[in-house]
Design an enzyme around this catalytic site. Sequence first.
Site, short mmCIF file in Angstrom:
data_model
loop_
_atom_site.label_atom_id
_atom_site.label_comp_id
_atom_site.label_asym_id
_atom_site.label_seq_id
_atom_site.Cartn_x
_atom_site.Cartn_y
_atom_site.Cartn_z
N LEU A 433 107.59 96.34 -5.24
CA LEU A 433 108.15 96.46 -4.14
C LEU A 433 107.64 95.85 -3.05
O LEU A 433 108.21 95.48 -2.23
CB LEU A 433 107.84 98.06 -3.76
CG LEU A 433 108.47 99.13 -4.60
CD1 LEU A 433 108.12 100.43 -4.28
CD2 LEU A 433 110.35 98.99 -4.65
N GLY A 434 106.53 95.17 -3.12
CA GLY A 434 105.94 94.54 -1.95
C GLY A 434 104.50 94.07 -2.39
O GLY A 434 103.85 94.44 -3.45
N GLY A 436 100.94 91.85 -0.63
CA GLY A 436 100.20 91.29 0.68
C GLY A 436 98.98 91.51 0.63
O GLY A 436 98.14 91.90 -0.39
N GLY A 437 98.30 91.62 1.94
CA GLY A 437 96.96 91.78 2.12
C GLY A 437 96.43 93.19 1.59
O GLY A 437 95.18 93.20 1.32
N VAL A 441 102.52 96.80 -4.50
CA VAL A 441 102.86 98.24 -4.40
C VAL A 441 104.29 98.13 -5.47
O VAL A 441 105.35 97.27 -5.35
CB VAL A 441 103.90 98.49 -2.95
CG1 VAL A 441 104.34 99.89 -3.24
CG2 VAL A 441 102.62 98.22 -2.30
N LYS A 457 100.27 102.13 -5.11
CA LYS A 457 99.82 101.06 -4.23
C LYS A 457 98.44 100.65 -4.77
O LYS A 457 97.56 101.65 -4.88
CB LYS A 457 99.75 101.40 -2.92
CG LYS A 457 99.16 100.47 -2.07
CD LYS A 457 99.26 101.16 -0.49
CE LYS A 457 98.39 100.36 0.09
NZ LYS A 457 96.75 100.44 0.00
N ASP A 557 97.17 105.62 15.40
CA ASP A 557 97.94 104.27 15.15
C ASP A 557 99.51 104.39 15.09
O ASP A 557 99.90 104.03 14.10
CB ASP A 557 97.52 103.56 13.85
CG ASP A 557 97.68 102.27 13.80
OD1 ASP A 557 98.08 101.59 15.08
OD2 ASP A 557 97.70 101.61 13.03
#
Length: 724
Positions: A433-434, A436-437, A441, A457, A557
């Site tokens: 799905l993804g 990155g840093g 996932v 994840k 956040d």
Amino acid sequence: MSPLMVPVLLVLAATAATADNSMSVMPGCQQSCGGVDIPYPFGTGTGCFRKGFEVACINNNNGSAGEILVLATTDQTIRVLHLSVSPVPEARVLLPVAWQCFNTTGDVTGSYSGDVDFNREGVYRISNTQNELFVLGCNTYAYTNGVRVHNSRFRYKYFTGCITVSNDPTDPRDGACAGLGCCHVDIPPGITDTSMSMSGWSHANQDFCPCDYAFIVEKGNYSFKASDLLSTYIPNNQTMPLHVDWTMPLRLDWAIRDNGSTTAVSCAQAPNKTDHEYACRSSRSKCVDSTNGPGYFCSCTKGYEGNPYVVGGCSNINECIRPDEFPCHGECKDTDGSYECKCGPGYESDGDPKENPCHPKLSGSAKRVIGITVGISVLFFIILGAGVCYLLKRIELEAIERKNGSERLKNVKTLILFTKGQLDKVTRNSVLLGKGGFGEVRKGTLLDPDKTEVAVKASIKVTEDTKDEFTKEVEIQSRMMHKNILKLVGCCLGVDVPLLVYEYAAKGSVKDILHGKNNDPHREPLTLESRLDIAIGSAQGLAYMHSYTENGIQHADVKPDNILLDGGLVPKISDFGLSKVFEAGKDYTMLVKGCLPYMDPVYKDTGRLTPKSDVYSFGIVLLELISRRPVVDGENSLVNQFKIVYEQDKTGKVLFDQDIAKEEEDIHILDEIGIIAMKCLKEKVDERPAMASVASALVILKDSWERKILVKKQRQRFSSTSIN
């Protein structure tokens, strides 16, 4: 980066999760209606409620789908927004506004006192600490009263009201309520209804302000607008108020008052605990005298929480999974109504380990000698057996799990601890799905009967310095159960980098759907109704966080990236990497690093983060929803752009997304959302509304907008029929 930095592609796909309230109602009774929980003594149907606390679940007749909860103790439709038994007994409802209108000669053309017979059994009092009284008009006064007394100078113990005047239509100004077209006052305790007495002063030749209004409303939920003084005319030439179906949210305190007797009951007068009339039914409950009128209410005793009005309703709090509220620097053990905290073997504390850290009993040299001796012994026995490989791997696995916080997380009952083998099966033939840093996932499927889809994840590597932060974030997220909170299903700790398992859905984040993934110009269309629902759900999720524990949980956040959407565009608050549980007696925290464009300026200046900091950030999210513009566009700040247009034009029309700002009623509701956002963005923290109030205001706006659309459609059908 936070260990729980959830990628924007994660979102819940299963039905909305809500806190289990099966122990909060009578057996066989309805648990909720229209998203509102119904805890006993409230209930619907025979045997499901205590006398005076009946509610009803009815079809919504204002044009929107679904059901709504209403009070059943009145002939009018009084909508219930929230019911609470703990920590304070409270009901949030919508009540109609009182009004009277005049023609140009000053004759009364219509009126309504606001009287609602919702308190037939006397269980409710209008909260004097959470509400205030408003009067709108240009030559009038209005007042209400409470607590009937006999053989006294006055018929009632309390009277409260105010006077408002205006000789010029330009005098009243938006947001100013100090006597020119608007006045407001606090209310005393003991008031039982919203019936208003209004003045008979002359209104002749006052066509610019032909109607008076009076109402009690929850503090922070109404801001005066000069346009509220206007009226409209119907075909028979009678003046009727513009807000003929105007309702306002307010909070009602409730208590066990009289049990059918003529004398109200206090704790000292309450029936014996074995008497079925005694309201506090849980064995772990206590009686508390009401502070607003006579009577009493029930509360769970220390160490327990839940519904004290139901047998078995107060359950033990597991303090060990709430280290921020119940600290322990050693090994924690939950007990019935409390918890034990002791230092582990070989450690001691200079006092109570609940307050003081544990330290080794032995010196460093002694520990090294023992360690070498034990190591040699272990090595000797290991090489004797054929199971040497298995034992070494098991020791290594347990060490990795401890490093990742297993000793603390194994006590979290709402969290599933997966093994690496189990997750390998879950993610077999998975879709990436993804990446990155934050790590990869992958989409997976649980091996349960429902074949639930999840997202797995990879977190960041956990060290001794970050272990407490990681475990705390896992605990916070796994404890919260709400349809607008992203659900953490479980985690795998037996790997070098922990794996986190979330429920899955497909729509990504609010940022994705508003601005396109990777600035994709082909963004998905988003209706005004969908944006309203996203705003309402997000506000309700944050309000749940703020009120979940006695001291509240701060997200810290809030931004579109951290509001995820399931397949039905239901919003889910995510990413609790910066969340803080407030300490008792302290309404702020420090040392938080959030996203700068969404950060509360008060925090930037003082370093203090409060629940109102989330409110500020949410105000920016509202502006993005109605404008579909990024928070920073080049050198322009979205907040500053809206502040300027509202100060100059009194409307944000030039900034609204033109896809949803085509009809007059749509522009009006967008302006109302913008006004709510401006309140959230107040520089003074105390002037910002609470998140629960923001959520209620958005719900009311949506209801009003849907009613206007329904009326418009009815008029169009009527006009079409007349022409034919």
